[in-house]
Enzyme design. Structure first.
Site, PDB file in Angstrom:
ATOM      1  N   GLN A  72      40.841  42.252  37.056  1.00 14.72           N
ATOM      2  CA  GLN A  72      41.867  41.561  37.834  1.00 14.72           C
ATOM      3  C   GLN A  72      41.285  40.937  39.092  1.00 14.72           C
ATOM      4  OE1 GLN A  72      45.522  43.644  37.824  1.00 14.72           O
ATOM      5  NE2 GLN A  72      46.551  42.284  39.251  1.00 14.72           N
ATOM      6  N   ASP A  73      40.843  41.748  40.049  1.00 15.45           N
ATOM      7  CA  ASP A  73      40.169  41.188  41.225  1.00 15.45           C
ATOM      8  C   ASP A  73      39.093  42.159  41.682  1.00 15.45           C
ATOM      9  OD1 ASP A  73      42.429  41.933  43.998  1.00 15.45           O
ATOM     10  OD2 ASP A  73      41.967  43.098  42.230  1.00 15.45           O
TER      11      ASP A  73
END
EC number: 3.2.2.27
Length: 241
Positions: A72-73
């Site tokens: 995701q990040d």
């Protein structure tokens, strides 16, 4: 944005530069560049460092992609992120999700867990370790979502889908699974399961057999399997000295 990124010491491997040139010329990338510059000007610490924004692409050229793992990040702790999803720099404690990935590797393939979380050897074999968002502010999880990175990394996934054959997409968790919309499952293999996070790993990540299934698919299409066994020691890991 490409020129600006080059000034920051960012590398973009040639095969990716060719297929992504249109993205760098787009208005959203200019806005993203301006956002990152403003954040840095305000004294905010951004992870990973600029030269590692595109590290996943640099280590895994487009024509060598065999497996895509989507995150995701980046990790938002000091010294963790270095441009590869789930991976941490040498000497950093292994994050809980990666601990669970190692557990599944051992259960699935008998892969011996190592004492570091540095996954570059996978990337160099064709495992694209791609976060959806490529930067984050220190200590602020998901702080750079919605600034344009998602459009860019969606373009990366589309490029793999269009330009490559017989790639395995490992989509763990609902966020990653949304990206299946960009994948032609007539020529690629999409494997889905819950995320390896401690919050969800026992709901179906453990026992998913994704690593053996990925290798079986690659071999069935004449591609070399991934050696998922990481080296015991990596340069710079003070914990192992």
């Amino acid at each position: 944005m490409e020129a600006g990124m080059a000034e920051a010491g960012v590398k973009l491997e040639d095969s990716w530069k060719h297929v992504l040139s249109g993205e760098f010329a787009s208005p959203y990338m200019q806005k993203l560049k301006e956002f990152l510059l403003a954040e840095k000007t305000a004294g905010k610490r951004i992870f990973p460092k600029g030269a590692e924004y595109f590290r996943a692409l640099d280590l895994t050229p487009l024509d060598e992609v065999k497996v895509v793992i989507l995150g995701q990040d980046p990790y938002h702790g000091l010294g963790q992120a270095h441009g590869l999803c789930f991976s941490v720099q040498p000497g950093v404690r292994i994050p809980p999700s990666l601990v669970n990935i190692y557990k599944e590797l051992q259960s699935d393939l008998g892969i011996r867990p190592v004492k570091h979380g540095f996954l570059e050897s996978w990337a160099k074999q064709g495992v694209l370790l791609l976060n959806s968002v490529l930067t984050v502010e220190e200590a602020r999880a998901a702080s750079h979502q919605g600034q344009g990175w998602e459009k860019f990394t969606d373009a990366v996934i589309r490029a793999v889908n269009d330009e490559c054959d017989h790639v395995v997409f490992l989509l763990w968790g609902s966020y990653a699974q949304k990206k299946a919309a960009f994948v032609d499952q007539r020529k690629h293999l999409v494997l889905r399961s819950p995320h390896p996070s401690p919050l969800s790993a026992h709901n179906g990540f453990f026992g998913n057999g994704h690593f053996s299934k990925a290798n079986a698919f690659l071999v069935s299409h004449g591609r070399d399997p991934i050696d998922w066994q990481l080296p015991d020691v990596v340069e710079g890991d003070k914990n192992l000295l």
